[in-house]
Enzyme design. Structure first.
Site, PDB file in Angstrom:
ATOM      1  N   LYS A 150       5.123   0.585 -14.451  1.00 54.19           N
ATOM      2  CA  LYS A 150       5.043  -0.372 -15.561  1.00 54.19           C
ATOM      3  C   LYS A 150       3.601  -0.460 -16.088  1.00 54.19           C
ATOM      4  O   LYS A 150       3.063   0.520 -16.524  1.00 54.19           O
ATOM      5  CB  LYS A 150       5.604  -1.718 -15.084  1.00 54.19           C
ATOM      6  CG  LYS A 150       6.965  -1.593 -14.365  1.00 54.19           C
ATOM      7  CD  LYS A 150       8.030  -1.079 -15.292  1.00 54.19           C
ATOM      8  CE  LYS A 150       9.406  -0.752 -14.719  1.00 54.19           C
ATOM      9  NZ  LYS A 150       9.709  -0.793 -13.352  1.00 54.19           N
ATOM     10  N   TYR A 167      14.165  -9.166  -9.057  1.00 54.66           N
ATOM     11  CA  TYR A 167      14.515  -7.915  -9.736  1.00 54.66           C
ATOM     12  C   TYR A 167      15.742  -7.320  -9.033  1.00 54.66           C
ATOM     13  O   TYR A 167      15.795  -7.267  -7.798  1.00 54.66           O
ATOM     14  CB  TYR A 167      13.309  -6.956  -9.687  1.00 54.66           C
ATOM     15  CG  TYR A 167      13.656  -5.538 -10.016  1.00 54.66           C
ATOM     16  CD1 TYR A 167      14.163  -5.211 -11.277  1.00 54.66           C
ATOM     17  CD2 TYR A 167      13.529  -4.527  -9.073  1.00 54.66           C
ATOM     18  CE1 TYR A 167      14.520  -3.909 -11.578  1.00 54.66           C
ATOM     19  CE2 TYR A 167      13.869  -3.223  -9.375  1.00 54.66           C
ATOM     20  CZ  TYR A 167      14.369  -2.916 -10.623  1.00 54.66           C
ATOM     21  OH  TYR A 167      14.732  -1.633 -10.917  1.00 54.66           O
ATOM     22  N   ASP A 186       5.442  -9.562  -5.615  1.00 53.61           N
ATOM     23  CA  ASP A 186       5.645  -8.448  -6.538  1.00 53.61           C
ATOM     24  C   ASP A 186       4.916  -8.805  -7.830  1.00 53.61           C
ATOM     25  O   ASP A 186       5.345  -9.685  -8.569  1.00 53.61           O
ATOM     26  CB  ASP A 186       7.148  -8.240  -6.769  1.00 53.61           C
ATOM     27  CG  ASP A 186       7.430  -7.068  -7.714  1.00 53.61           C
ATOM     28  OD1 ASP A 186       6.517  -6.648  -8.451  1.00 53.61           O
ATOM     29  OD2 ASP A 186       8.583  -6.588  -7.720  1.00 53.61           O
ATOM     30  N   ARG A 212       1.304  14.668   2.961  1.00 48.02           N
ATOM     31  CA  ARG A 212       2.122  13.458   3.146  1.00 48.02           C
ATOM     32  C   ARG A 212       1.247  12.377   3.785  1.00 48.02           C
ATOM     33  O   ARG A 212       1.331  11.207   3.440  1.00 48.02           O
ATOM     34  CB  ARG A 212       3.359  13.731   4.009  1.00 48.02           C
ATOM     35  CG  ARG A 212       4.083  12.452   4.399  1.00 48.02           C
ATOM     36  CD  ARG A 212       5.489  12.633   4.962  1.00 48.02           C
ATOM     37  NE  ARG A 212       5.681  13.804   5.754  1.00 48.02           N
ATOM     38  CZ  ARG A 212       5.191  14.005   6.992  1.00 48.02           C
ATOM     39  NH1 ARG A 212       4.470  13.074   7.577  1.00 48.02           N
ATOM     40  NH2 ARG A 212       5.438  15.123   7.641  1.00 48.02           N
TER      41      ARG A 212
END
Ligand code: PLP
Length: 397
Positions: free
Chosen positions: A206, A108, A181, A55
């Site tokens: 994406k 978004y 973004d 982690r």
């Protein structure tokens, strides 16, 4: 590239080599998938290269994080389990209850939901503004309380453009950070840090991943970004990435790393194909508006030309015949796949009002009902155009 600064060179050289030295033991040229949760210590606290628990850090994720930082021109990169996990970490690590955030009025939908339904109850207020207008952003700033201006450019689904440099000035004058973004443009087409942004986020799901086979997110921090209590915002993000734990797993990191290697060639082809599709749509009698920043009459064209290498693979258009005609067109294609998401090699078509943006219907973020969004893939452009032509004829029959 041994003994070579893997951050040197042009974009594709960095995409293929940054953070990815051949393995010193075997010479393997591709980074290994370190599918491990823990690491043997050489005596208590004797960590090998700092690895203790996956982690906190994992070598495959480290390779991706270094590559992302090199591509965006940032100081440090962080890889997350999704784009929204990265955004959540940015908001909850760099803002505190009582702070205020300015966001695009056409952000978004998932970002808006995060800000409105998670950050607001936690104590961070927000104001949606038309982000293309720096004066509107200036007017929305609450002196002493606005700590971040959030930008998307191009926007989803109307391909609006915001001037990163102008917004960085507005944010910095107010003592706020500018977060961009960069999902729609990808680091190949636009590098916001070079225009003054403090932070860049991606849904690596994406274009960075590029093959519709992974969900992931990234945050890259510019050099020397200070935040209250920490000399460096990157240290604070690193602390929260480990504390909140929404990290990218080793295999997902590896998939994104592999995607990044071909980002430049894929983006060139996405752009070539998008230009051909736009030209076709502009000449079609059923189409009443085409939204693409590469068009000289697009309101953000000049700004986009200044801050983007090319204009991208996302296009949206309206069919004057209305919502039913738009829905019918989306259902009538064969090469274009009807589906959400974007940025993969395959072309996707969708109806934002009923799909990606259904949750904002009836709000100020509502999108036109006759709008169709295209994620133009890298197939043969003629096949894409022929298929759209057929679908538009079917819808108007
Ligand atoms: N930002 C933009 C512009 C997006 O389009 C998306 C997803 O569609 C996200 C962020 C969220 O990313 P993810 O779905 O990987 O959480």
């Amino acid at each position: 590239m041994t003994d070579h600064d893997s951050r040197a060179g042009g974009f594709s050289t960095r995409a293929i080599h940054a953070g990815q030295e051949p393995d010193p033991r075997t010479g393997a040229v591709v980074p290994a998938i370190y599918q491990t949760s823990t690491y043997k210590q050489d005596g208590v606290g004797g960590l090998r290269e700092g690895y203790e628990y996956s982690r906190s850090a994992n070598p495959t994720r480290t390779a991706l994080e270094e590559c992302l930082a090199a591509l965006e021109g940032g100081a440090r990169g962080f890889a997350f389990a999704s784009g929204l996990a990265g955004q959540d970490t940015v908001i909850r690590s760099l803002l505190q209850p009582g702070d205020h955030l300015v966001i695009p009025s056409d952000a978004y939908g998932g970002t808006y939901r995060l800000v409105d339904k998670v950050a607001r109850p936690w104590g961070v207020e927000h104001t949606p503004v038309a982000i293309a207008d720096p004066e509107a952003v200036r007017a929305a700033i609450r002196p002493g309380r606005t700590r971040m201006v959030w930008v998307e450019t191009p926007t989803n689904p109307l391909l609006g453009i915001a001037d990163i440099r102008a917004l960085a000035e507005v944010a910095h004058e107010a003592g706020a950070l500018l977060a961009v973004d960069n999902t729609f443009a990808s680091p190949y087409l636009q590098q916001p840090i070079a225009h003054g942004a403090d932070l860049v986020t991606h849904s690596t799901t994406k274009y960075c991943g590029g093959h519709s086979d992974v969900v992931g997110g990234a945050v890259v921090v510019a050099p020397d970004v200070a935040v209250e209590g920490f000399a460096d915002a990157a240290d604070r993000l690193a602390f929260h990435q480990n504390s909140m734990g929404a990290v990218a797993g080793p295999f997902d990191s590896w998939l994104v790393l592999r995607g990044l290697k071909t980002l430049a060639v894929r983006m060139e082809r996405h752009c070539d194909n998008a230009e051909k599709v736009v030209e076709f749509l502009q000449g079609h009698p059923a189409v009443t508006a085409v939204h693409y920043p590469g068009l000289s009459d697009h309101p953000g064209h000049e700004v986009a030309a200044r801050q983007m290498r090319r204009f991208g693979g996302m296009v949206s258009f309206q069919v004057g015949a209305g919502e039913e005609a738009a829905v019918k067109t989306c259902g009538a294609t064969q090469v274009w796949t009807l589906g959400e998401s974007l940025g993969g090699v395959e072309s996707l078509i969708e109806h934002p009002a009923r799909m990606t943006h259904a949750s904002v219907r009836g709000t100020e973020l509502e999108v036109p009902a006759d709008l169709i969004r295209l994620s133009v893939g890298i197939e043969d452009a003629d096949d894409l155009v022929d298929d759209l032509d057929r679908a538009l004829s079917t819808a108007s029959a």
